[in-house]
Design a protein around this motif. Structure first.
Motif, PDB file in Angstrom:
ATOM      1  N   SER A 153     -35.763 -37.243 -46.172  1.00 30.33           N
ATOM      2  CA  SER A 153     -36.229 -38.533 -47.111  1.00 30.33           C
ATOM      3  C   SER A 153     -37.142 -39.568 -45.069  1.00 30.33           C
ATOM      4  CB  SER A 153     -35.961 -39.104 -47.390  1.00 30.33           C
ATOM      5  OG  SER A 153     -36.100 -40.727 -47.443  1.00 30.33           O
ATOM      6  N   ARG A 154     -38.542 -39.710 -45.558  1.00 34.58           N
ATOM      7  CA  ARG A 154     -38.216 -40.618 -44.290  1.00 34.58           C
ATOM      8  C   ARG A 154     -37.452 -41.823 -44.448  1.00 34.58           C
ATOM      9  NH1 ARG A 154     -43.092 -42.511 -45.684  1.00 34.58           N
ATOM     10  NH2 ARG A 154     -43.014 -41.364 -47.352  1.00 34.58           N
ATOM     11  N   MET A 155     -37.397 -42.617 -45.944  1.00 30.83           N
ATOM     12  CA  MET A 155     -37.177 -43.777 -46.419  1.00 30.83           C
ATOM     13  C   MET A 155     -35.484 -43.705 -46.335  1.00 30.83           C
ATOM     14  SD  MET A 155     -39.742 -45.318 -47.574  1.00 30.83           S
ATOM     15  CE  MET A 155     -40.397 -45.116 -45.419  1.00 30.83           C
ATOM     16  N   ASN A 156     -34.487 -42.375 -46.752  1.00 27.74           N
ATOM     17  CA  ASN A 156     -33.220 -42.460 -46.605  1.00 27.74           C
ATOM     18  C   ASN A 156     -32.565 -41.829 -45.968  1.00 27.74           C
ATOM     19  OD1 ASN A 156     -34.111 -43.511 -49.217  1.00 27.74           O
ATOM     20  ND2 ASN A 156     -33.514 -45.454 -49.146  1.00 27.74           N
ATOM     21  N   ASN A 169     -34.839 -47.169 -44.408  1.00 29.66           N
ATOM     22  CA  ASN A 169     -36.006 -47.067 -43.133  1.00 29.66           C
ATOM     23  C   ASN A 169     -37.307 -47.285 -43.993  1.00 29.66           C
ATOM     24  OD1 ASN A 169     -37.580 -46.902 -41.422  1.00 29.66           O
ATOM     25  ND2 ASN A 169     -38.622 -44.703 -41.613  1.00 29.66           N
ATOM     26  N   TYR A 170     -37.420 -48.298 -44.902  1.00 32.31           N
ATOM     27  CA  TYR A 170     -38.035 -49.064 -45.932  1.00 32.31           C
ATOM     28  C   TYR A 170     -39.124 -49.987 -44.775  1.00 32.31           C
ATOM     29  CZ  TYR A 170     -35.252 -48.054 -49.698  1.00 32.31           C
ATOM     30  OH  TYR A 170     -33.949 -47.696 -50.417  1.00 32.31           O
ATOM     31  N   TYR A 224     -31.425 -55.143 -40.899  1.00 34.95           N
ATOM     32  CA  TYR A 224     -30.920 -54.889 -42.099  1.00 34.95           C
ATOM     33  C   TYR A 224     -31.710 -53.735 -42.698  1.00 34.95           C
ATOM     34  CZ  TYR A 224     -28.788 -55.088 -46.909  1.00 34.95           C
ATOM     35  OH  TYR A 224     -28.282 -55.259 -48.050  1.00 34.95           O
ATOM     36  N   PHE A 225     -30.230 -52.292 -42.960  1.00 35.92           N
ATOM     37  CA  PHE A 225     -31.054 -51.663 -43.854  1.00 35.92           C
ATOM     38  C   PHE A 225     -30.161 -50.846 -44.917  1.00 35.92           C
ATOM     39  CE2 PHE A 225     -31.371 -51.130 -38.755  1.00 35.92           C
ATOM     40  CZ  PHE A 225     -32.591 -50.613 -38.768  1.00 35.92           C
ATOM     41  N   GLY A 226     -30.091 -51.946 -45.232  1.00 35.16           N
ATOM     42  CA  GLY A 226     -29.711 -51.610 -46.979  1.00 35.16           C
ATOM     43  C   GLY A 226     -30.358 -50.706 -47.555  1.00 35.16           C
ATOM     44  N   ASN A 229     -43.710 -42.823 -40.313  1.00 37.50           N
ATOM     45  CA  ASN A 229     -43.709 -41.651 -40.174  1.00 37.50           C
ATOM     46  C   ASN A 229     -42.968 -41.865 -38.208  1.00 37.50           C
ATOM     47  OD1 ASN A 229     -44.600 -41.199 -42.196  1.00 37.50           O
ATOM     48  ND2 ASN A 229     -46.617 -40.369 -41.819  1.00 37.50           N
ATOM     49  N   LYS A 230     -43.313 -43.172 -37.734  1.00 40.37           N
ATOM     50  CA  LYS A 230     -42.873 -43.274 -36.407  1.00 40.37           C
ATOM     51  C   LYS A 230     -41.257 -43.365 -35.902  1.00 40.37           C
ATOM     52  CE  LYS A 230     -44.096 -45.949 -32.419  1.00 40.37           C
ATOM     53  NZ  LYS A 230     -44.607 -47.041 -31.962  1.00 40.37           N
ATOM     54  N   LYS A 231     -41.018 -44.586 -37.247  1.00 44.07           N
ATOM     55  CA  LYS A 231     -39.459 -44.768 -37.239  1.00 44.07           C
ATOM     56  C   LYS A 231     -38.669 -43.759 -37.399  1.00 44.07           C
ATOM     57  CE  LYS A 231     -40.462 -47.915 -40.160  1.00 44.07           C
ATOM     58  NZ  LYS A 231     -40.239 -49.203 -41.277  1.00 44.07           N
ATOM     59  N   ALA A 232     -39.215 -43.000 -38.917  1.00 45.77           N
ATOM     60  CA  ALA A 232     -38.494 -41.466 -39.329  1.00 45.77           C
ATOM     61  C   ALA A 232     -38.009 -40.821 -38.067  1.00 45.77           C
ATOM     62  CB  ALA A 232     -39.345 -41.682 -40.415  1.00 45.77           C
ATOM     63  N   THR A 233     -39.193 -40.088 -37.081  1.00 45.79           N
ATOM     64  CA  THR A 233     -39.270 -39.402 -36.460  1.00 45.79           C
ATOM     65  C   THR A 233     -38.212 -39.912 -35.402  1.00 45.79           C
ATOM     66  OG1 THR A 233     -41.686 -38.085 -36.848  1.00 45.79           O
ATOM     67  CG2 THR A 233     -40.768 -38.223 -34.639  1.00 45.79           C
ATOM     68  N   MET A 234     -38.686 -40.554 -34.839  1.00 47.47           N
ATOM     69  CA  MET A 234     -37.504 -41.069 -33.798  1.00 47.47           C
ATOM     70  C   MET A 234     -35.964 -41.743 -34.586  1.00 47.47           C
ATOM     71  SD  MET A 234     -37.498 -44.897 -32.425  1.00 47.47           S
ATOM     72  CE  MET A 234     -38.916 -45.427 -32.356  1.00 47.47           C
ATOM     73  N   LEU A 235     -35.362 -41.505 -35.166  1.00 47.88           N
ATOM     74  CA  LEU A 235     -34.193 -41.998 -35.290  1.00 47.88           C
ATOM     75  C   LEU A 235     -33.829 -40.172 -35.644  1.00 47.88           C
ATOM     76  CD1 LEU A 235     -34.622 -44.986 -38.515  1.00 47.88           C
ATOM     77  CD2 LEU A 235     -33.389 -44.429 -35.750  1.00 47.88           C
TER      78      LEU A 235
END
Length: 433
Positions: free
Chosen positions: A357-360, A401-402, A9-11, A330-336
């Motif tokens: 944003s790394r989160m949204n 990306n919480y 879930y990415f809400g 940071n890892k997840k955000a960079t990947m996406l």
């Protein structure tokens, strides 16, 4: 029926919570500490509740290196109701009161007669008081509008309106500070407000901005990276993104803004000045004085937050203690973002690269093509990738990306982004890649 393990879930909020925390919660909701009473049923003034509250405060101090002292260098941690929107108002109520108190003290010390203080104070108020707002997205805009509603637009200084610095009059950049129009005189500036991460527009400050009496709304990136608490007068965050369940708001307030270090003005003075007096449940001094228990605090929500913070502490041995979570975010955000940038013919990231944003992560598919975006969302849902629809006010796709979104979820979404892009480049548009 899908299982929890098959869904990612990415809400944008309420956000996912760690499964282990929810599993433990399902037990304590029925029977807390083998007492035969559920945690949602215990008194908020009981020793058990006070222990939960103390543990949550301790965890937060460790994670964010929040100074603990009764002197001017210390900070209080408050748990309140009302969400981030409630704190839009609470911030104005309190910071204006502090400004008035300081002006009164200065007038008195300069020899103004007691019966003339209010009259002189009104003159100073009308000519000088300013509330500085950095408007970089939808939520900071709402906060500035609430300030104008409460004290009048003549007292609200829009330091920067980011829409004026981008084609299309839309949010998506944070202009350089040399273009800002800040209130220069610290004695005139009651507060400088900014929203650290804008969930609707996908904009995040890359460093702490400057400003007098700095107040930050960190509702959507709280506990995702280290912050310099000492640069702020106040920080607040709703719980429902990275901390816990909807129902509590956390505020970190400098002792300099609270009694006994600041004497608050009598409400009668505020009324004579035509200034608002806030509800007592939003009154920071009252909440601080009563250890966040002035009224009934939802202890179950505090327990959830405490358990989330315990997990963050146990997973990190670095300094600051939030550093392990920061690296994962940071890892997840960079990947996406890499997957999106590698298929720029299909995906366009909404904000400027300098403020992403790394989160949204806000994205348009095929330039905002309605059919392509519907196909993307349909394909994502068929793979158990949920909650990706953009905010109703802007549309598109939003990947939130919480902290509780695991790395494997980001990896699965990355693969889908790549697969969908290849299908679109071949001319497909049905999302059934």
């Amino acid at each position: 029926m899908p299982t929890r393990e098959s869904i990612h879930y990415f809400g944008a909020g309420p956000a996912p919570l760690p499964t282990a925390v929810l599993e433990e919660a399902s037990k304590v909701i029925l029977n807390y500490n083998d007492s035969g009473v559920g945690i949602a049923e215990i008194s908020h003034r009981s020793p058990e509740a006070n222990a939960i509250l103390a543990n949550a405060k301790s965890g937060l101090r460790q994670l964010l290196d929040i100074p603990e002292s009764e002197g001017p260098d210390g900070y209080e941690i408050l748990f309140l109701h009302g969400g981030g929107s409630g704190e839009f108002s609470a911030t104005v109520y309190h910071m204006v009161s502090v400004w008035v108190a300081r002006q009164m003290k200065q007038l008195t010390e300069s020899g103004v007669e007691e019966d003339k203080v209010v009259e002189k104070l009104r003159e100073v108020l009308e000519k000088k008081m300013k509330l500085d707002y950095l408007v970089t997205g939808s939520w900071s805009l709402k906060a500035s509008q609430e300030a104008a509603r409460l004290v009048g637009s003549e007292h609200v200084n829009i330091v920067v309106d980011a829409r004026k610095h981008r084609n299309g009059n839309k949010f998506g950049v944070i202009p350089a500070e040399d273009s800002w129009s800040q209130t220069q005189d610290e004695t005139e500036c009651a507060l400088t407000y900014y929203c650290d991460n804008e969930t609707v527009d996908g904009v995040e400050f890359q460093s702490t901005p400057s400003g007098h009496n700095l107040v930050a709304d960190m509702s959507s990136n709280f506990l995702s990276r280290s912050i310099n608490v000492r640069k702020h007068a106040a920080i607040f965050s709703g719980a429902q993104k990275n901390i816990g369940t909807t129902g509590i708001t956390i505020a970190i307030i400098s002792n300099k803004l609270l009694p006994p270090l600041t004497e608050m003005p009598d409400p009668k003075i505020m009324r004579k000045l035509g200034l608002p007096i806030g509800p007592i449940v939003l009154d920071w001094p009252t909440i601080a004085k009563n250890n966040s228990l002035y009224n009934t605090l939802p202890i179950f929500d505090v327990w959830i937050a405490s358990k989330v913070m315990d997990r963050l502490l146990h997973s990190s041995s670095g300094s600051p203690r939030i550093s392990t979570q920061e690296a994962e975010s940071n890892k997840k955000a960079t990947m996406l973002y890499s997957a999106l940038d590698n298929s720029s013919g299909v995906y366009s990231v909404v904000p400027d690269k300098s403020v992403r944003s790394r989160m949204n992560i806000c994205v348009r598919v095929k330039g905002g093509d309605a059919d392509a975006e519907k196909a993307f969302l349909k394909g994502a849902e068929s793979r158990g990738l949920m909650g990706l629809k953009g905010h109703r006010s802007v549309g598109g796709v939003r990947i939130s990306n919480y902290n509780a979104v695991p790395v494997e979820a980001a990896e699965k979404l990355t693969r889908y982004l790549e697969e969908f892009a290849k299908e679109q480049q071949k001319g497909g548009a049905n999302g059934s890649v």
